[in-house]
Design a protein around this motif. Structure first.
Motif, PDB file in Angstrom:
ATOM      1  N   VAL A  49       0.646  -1.307  -0.005  1.00  0.00           N
ATOM      2  CA  VAL A  49       0.083  -0.100  -0.043  1.00  0.00           C
ATOM      3  C   VAL A  49       0.880   1.232  -0.108  1.00  0.00           C
ATOM      4  CG1 VAL A  49      -1.849   1.228   1.246  1.00  0.00           C
ATOM      5  CG2 VAL A  49      -1.877  -1.033   1.155  1.00  0.00           C
ATOM      6  N   ASN A  50       1.909   1.276   0.518  1.00  0.00           N
ATOM      7  CA  ASN A  50       2.739   2.292   0.721  1.00  0.00           C
ATOM      8  C   ASN A  50       4.203   2.373   0.586  1.00  0.00           C
ATOM      9  OD1 ASN A  50       3.855   4.674   1.534  1.00  0.00           O
ATOM     10  ND2 ASN A  50       3.156   4.963   3.724  1.00  0.00           N
ATOM     11  N   ASP A  51       4.772   2.758  -0.554  1.00  0.00           N
ATOM     12  CA  ASP A  51       6.213   2.357  -0.922  1.00  0.00           C
ATOM     13  C   ASP A  51       7.180   3.827  -0.618  1.00  0.00           C
ATOM     14  OD1 ASP A  51       6.513  -0.170  -1.872  1.00  0.00           O
ATOM     15  OD2 ASP A  51       5.634   0.347  -3.852  1.00  0.00           O
ATOM     16  N   PHE A  52       6.435   4.637  -0.340  1.00  0.00           N
ATOM     17  CA  PHE A  52       7.265   5.938  -0.276  1.00  0.00           C
ATOM     18  C   PHE A  52       7.802   6.490   0.902  1.00  0.00           C
ATOM     19  CE2 PHE A  52       5.048   7.158  -4.562  1.00  0.00           C
ATOM     20  CZ  PHE A  52       5.811   6.516  -5.254  1.00  0.00           C
ATOM     21  N   THR A  53       7.086   6.262   2.013  1.00  0.00           N
ATOM     22  CA  THR A  53       7.508   6.663   3.302  1.00  0.00           C
ATOM     23  C   THR A  53       8.743   6.156   3.955  1.00  0.00           C
ATOM     24  OG1 THR A  53       5.091   7.191   3.927  1.00  0.00           O
ATOM     25  CG2 THR A  53       6.741   7.180   5.700  1.00  0.00           C
ATOM     26  N   LYS A  54       9.575   6.903   4.474  1.00  0.00           N
ATOM     27  CA  LYS A  54      11.024   6.216   4.929  1.00  0.00           C
ATOM     28  C   LYS A  54      10.416   5.358   6.170  1.00  0.00           C
ATOM     29  CE  LYS A  54      14.667   9.119   3.726  1.00  0.00           C
ATOM     30  NZ  LYS A  54      15.785   9.997   4.029  1.00  0.00           N
ATOM     31  N   PRO A  55      11.288   4.242   6.407  1.00  0.00           N
ATOM     32  CA  PRO A  55      10.723   3.303   7.416  1.00  0.00           C
ATOM     33  C   PRO A  55      10.527   3.909   8.840  1.00  0.00           C
ATOM     34  CG  PRO A  55      12.265   2.157   6.173  1.00  0.00           C
ATOM     35  CD  PRO A  55      12.003   3.731   5.498  1.00  0.00           C
ATOM     36  N   LEU A  56      11.589   4.637   9.193  1.00  0.00           N
ATOM     37  CA  LEU A  56      11.603   5.067  10.727  1.00  0.00           C
ATOM     38  C   LEU A  56      10.649   6.385  10.734  1.00  0.00           C
ATOM     39  CD1 LEU A  56      15.367   4.663  11.394  1.00  0.00           C
ATOM     40  CD2 LEU A  56      13.480   3.408  12.238  1.00  0.00           C
ATOM     41  N   ASN A  57       9.932   6.812   9.628  1.00  0.00           N
ATOM     42  CA  ASN A  57       9.191   7.968   9.784  1.00  0.00           C
ATOM     43  C   ASN A  57       7.596   7.694   9.459  1.00  0.00           C
ATOM     44  OD1 ASN A  57      11.009   9.880  10.080  1.00  0.00           O
ATOM     45  ND2 ASN A  57      11.613   9.998   7.813  1.00  0.00           N
ATOM     46  N   SER A  58       7.373   6.369   9.335  1.00  0.00           N
ATOM     47  CA  SER A  58       6.014   5.877   8.932  1.00  0.00           C
ATOM     48  C   SER A  58       5.139   6.315  10.020  1.00  0.00           C
ATOM     49  CB  SER A  58       6.101   4.244   8.728  1.00  0.00           C
ATOM     50  OG  SER A  58       6.338   3.713   9.786  1.00  0.00           O
ATOM     51  N   THR A  59       3.684   6.404   9.610  1.00  0.00           N
ATOM     52  CA  THR A  59       2.743   6.723  10.753  1.00  0.00           C
ATOM     53  C   THR A  59       1.835   5.640  10.510  1.00  0.00           C
ATOM     54  OG1 THR A  59       1.546   7.869   8.758  1.00  0.00           O
ATOM     55  CG2 THR A  59       2.947   9.258  10.483  1.00  0.00           C
ATOM     56  N   VAL A  60       0.984   5.336  11.761  1.00  0.00           N
ATOM     57  CA  VAL A  60       0.394   4.123  11.791  1.00  0.00           C
ATOM     58  C   VAL A  60      -1.287   4.268  10.857  1.00  0.00           C
ATOM     59  CG1 VAL A  60      -1.169   2.572  13.209  1.00  0.00           C
ATOM     60  CG2 VAL A  60       1.027   3.392  13.977  1.00  0.00           C
ATOM     61  N   GLN A  61      -1.416   3.810   9.977  1.00  0.00           N
ATOM     62  CA  GLN A  61      -2.349   3.923   8.937  1.00  0.00           C
ATOM     63  C   GLN A  61      -3.389   2.654   8.930  1.00  0.00           C
ATOM     64  OE1 GLN A  61      -0.059   4.545   5.734  1.00  0.00           O
ATOM     65  NE2 GLN A  61      -0.443   6.741   5.720  1.00  0.00           N
ATOM     66  N   PHE A  62      -2.884   1.360   9.847  1.00  0.00           N
ATOM     67  CA  PHE A  62      -3.692   0.221   9.539  1.00  0.00           C
ATOM     68  C   PHE A  62      -3.462  -0.628  10.928  1.00  0.00           C
ATOM     69  CE2 PHE A  62      -4.564  -3.778   8.083  1.00  0.00           C
ATOM     70  CZ  PHE A  62      -5.957  -3.828   7.800  1.00  0.00           C
ATOM     71  N   ASP A  63      -4.242  -1.468  11.384  1.00  0.00           N
ATOM     72  CA  ASP A  63      -4.099  -1.933  12.508  1.00  0.00           C
ATOM     73  C   ASP A  63      -3.532  -3.557  12.162  1.00  0.00           C
ATOM     74  OD1 ASP A  63      -4.196  -3.462  14.812  1.00  0.00           O
ATOM     75  OD2 ASP A  63      -6.406  -2.964  15.274  1.00  0.00           O
ATOM     76  N   LEU A  64      -2.277  -3.621  12.166  1.00  0.00           N
ATOM     77  CA  LEU A  64      -1.745  -4.699  11.936  1.00  0.00           C
ATOM     78  C   LEU A  64      -2.015  -5.953  12.763  1.00  0.00           C
ATOM     79  CD1 LEU A  64       0.655  -6.345  10.123  1.00  0.00           C
ATOM     80  CD2 LEU A  64       2.233  -5.528  11.921  1.00  0.00           C
ATOM     81  N   LYS A  65      -2.404  -5.722  13.697  1.00  0.00           N
ATOM     82  CA  LYS A  65      -2.843  -6.795  14.847  1.00  0.00           C
ATOM     83  C   LYS A  65      -4.069  -7.194  14.532  1.00  0.00           C
ATOM     84  CE  LYS A  65      -3.632  -8.177  19.906  1.00  0.00           C
ATOM     85  NZ  LYS A  65      -4.893  -8.756  19.434  1.00  0.00           N
ATOM     86  N   MET A  66      -5.088  -6.445  13.969  1.00  0.00           N
ATOM     87  CA  MET A  66      -6.251  -6.976  13.542  1.00  0.00           C
ATOM     88  C   MET A  66      -6.168  -7.792  12.408  1.00  0.00           C
ATOM     89  SD  MET A  66      -8.641  -6.339  11.003  1.00  0.00           S
ATOM     90  CE  MET A  66      -8.402  -5.039  10.249  1.00  0.00           C
TER      91      MET A  66
END
Length: 529
Positions: free
Chosen positions: A347-364
């Protein structure tokens, strides 16, 4: 007992553990090894400009050695070739494959019925030189036989796949009864075609080729528009289709993706592999969500074995991302997809790894994995861009003292085995050397040493980690994830650090996932178990 008297399964075992660079010498020991090794070496060829890469299934040929490889081809080893892939990243230099193509054509004069898949993903070459299927068809002649036109030159029919960049060219190509895989890439508007639909209807060959294929990649929004438009003028049904890749970008130039429209000539229930590369650039539209809603409403059960969902060109507009989140929440991890074996989400190729913001619940998402009871492979190429910061909250019971440590510390400093301490020393050396050399991280000899920890707050550490993540993602460089097994191509550079990251919190993440599905193989951003 001599080597030639050994059972075939023993010979296969010897070949499988022999390094590729030694196989040629082994093939010279006897006729049996010559046959079996050539059969293995030449079956799948991958041509690339990447350095120091290897592949579990393909024989890798550097572009610079392509002429030498072509010179080595003869009527014996040519007969073993099943597929050839040009997977070449964009560079300033434009590669010309005419010499290689000429050798293939020459050998086809001797083996006129030998069928090959040839995929050229070298975009620079395709822009400057003729497509291979166009080259083969440029001097075709026809003979009349019982009222039907048949090809006197069979070379074009030896190609089991075509890549088409120009619809005028596609319209002019003859009927190919052996065509199984078709890629259509039209980057321009359809208006440049002069009365194209009538030309197609008159010739009949284009429709025959379309309905004959088993695998179709529509690699641009205009390609999808073309098929929809064609169906309206001349209805057809793609009854043989089992693998489909669609591309859609809903904007001022292209309409939204419409399931009802496509399902008139595509039987989605017959598909085993489906890839959707899609985005929506409108602020008040739900076209992506509606596509899945209409599809799932029309089907009692969906028979897919492989599903790929991609945010086309990684459009990060809030409404576009929100639609992807809805699709993941309500449709992808749904019991209607219980036959699914492989799932790819990017879904998101452009954000740098350490600057990413939570956009989706991975645990869910992970908690819903049991709904996909047959899932054996989960691939998330953008994991470090999208999900990295979500690891700690739901695996804290696996590892103590997570709260006070940065995520990078948990990735790089978590394990203190001998191998990880040596790798950390190499990490620190290359990070500092490259940072001082204007981010030039070329591989050099590292001094021997060990290190307990790297300083995760240091700018050089963060920049080098980002560089490793980018290199790990290079294994997903194929324009389509439906093309088989491209994400097994590994760089010797990144392999030095995969174990270090896997021994960190990523290993705990995979343990958590295995509590949901112990048979599941995961590849997250190039890190796999």
């Amino acid at each position: 007992m001599t080597l030639t008297e050994l059972p075939f399964n023993i010979l296969d075992g010897i070949i499988s553990v022999t390094p590729q660079e030694d196989l040629t010498r082994l093939s010279q020991t006897n006729k049996c090894f010559r046959f079996k090794i050539n059969q293995s070496l030449y079956r799948k060829i991958l041509i690339t400009n990447e350095e120091n890469v290897h592949h579990d299934e393909y024989t890798v040929i550097p572009v610079g050695k392509l002429d030498k490889f072509a010179a080595s081809l003869n009527s014996f080893n040519f007969g073993f070739i099943h597929s050839i892939y040009f997977q070449v990243n964009l560079t300033l230099e434009v590669n010309d494959y005419q010499g290689f193509y000429d050798k293939i054509c020459q050998l086809w004069n001797e083996q006129a019925d030998h069928k090959i898949y040839l995929f050229n993903f070298d975009c620079a070459n395709l822009r400057h030189y003729q497509l291979f299927n166009a080259l083969l068809s440029s001097n075709l002649t026809y003979i009349e036989d019982t009222g039907e036109s048949k090809l006197a030159n069979l070379k074009i029919n030896n190609l089991q796949n075509w890549i088409v960049h120009d619809m005028n060219e596609f319209i002019s190509l003859p009927f190919n009864p052996n065509l199984r895989h078709l890629d259509i890439v039209i980057d321009r508007s359809l208006s440049f075609l002069s009365n194209p639909l009538q030309s197609i209807i008159d010739s009949g060959n284009t429709i025959r080729n379309l309905v004959n294929v088993e695998s179709l990649n529509l690699d641009s929004p205009s390609s999808v528009q073309f098929l929809v438009q064609l169906y309206k003028e001349c209805p057809f049904a793609m009854d043989n289709l089992t693998s489909l890749s669609l591309t859609s970008s809903h904007n001022y130039r292209h309409p939204k993706l419409d399931y009802q429209e496509l399902s008139k000539f595509i039987n989605f229930n017959a598909l085993t592999d489906f890839e959707l590369k899609v985005n929506c650039n409108h602020t008040d539209c739900q076209c992506i969500t509606n596509f899945f809603n209409n599809w799932f409403s029309a089907s009692q059960k969906i028979n897919l074995k492989k599903l790929v969902l991609l945010n086309y060109k990684s459009v990060l507009l809030p409404n576009n991302i929100n639609q992807f989140n809805q699709v993941l929440r309500y449709f992808i991890f749904n019991s209607k997809l219980e036959s699914l074996n492989e799932l790819v989400i990017n879904v998101n190729d452009f954000t740098k790894p350490l600057n990413s913001t939570v956009q989706f619940d991975l645990k869910m998402m992970i908690d819903k994995l049991p709904h996909l009871s047959n899932l054996s492979k989960l691939v998330i190429p953008d994991f470090f861009n999208r999900h990295l910061k979500q690891i700690k909250p739901f695996i804290s019971h696996f590892t103590k003292d997570l709260d006070d440590k940065p995520i990078l510390d948990l990735l790089l400093n978590h394990c203190h085995c001998d191998n990880c301490q040596v790798t950390r020393f190499n990490f620190k050396h290359l990070a500092q050397k490259g940072y001082n050399d204007n981010h030039n991280y070329s591989i050099t000899e590292c001094p021997m040493g060990i290190s307990n920890n790297v300083n995760v707050n240091d700018k050089s550490t963060q920049e080098f980690f980002n560089y490793i993540i980018i290199n790990l993602k290079n294994e997903f460089a194929s324009t389509s994830y439906l093309r088989k097994n491209f994400y097994h191509c590994k760089s010797s550079f990144t392999e030095n650090f995969i174990q270090l990251i896997n021994h960190g919190i990523m290993g705990d993440l995979f343990k958590f996932i295995n509590t949901k599905n112990d048979d599941l193989h995961c590849n997250f951003g190039g890190i796999s178990v």
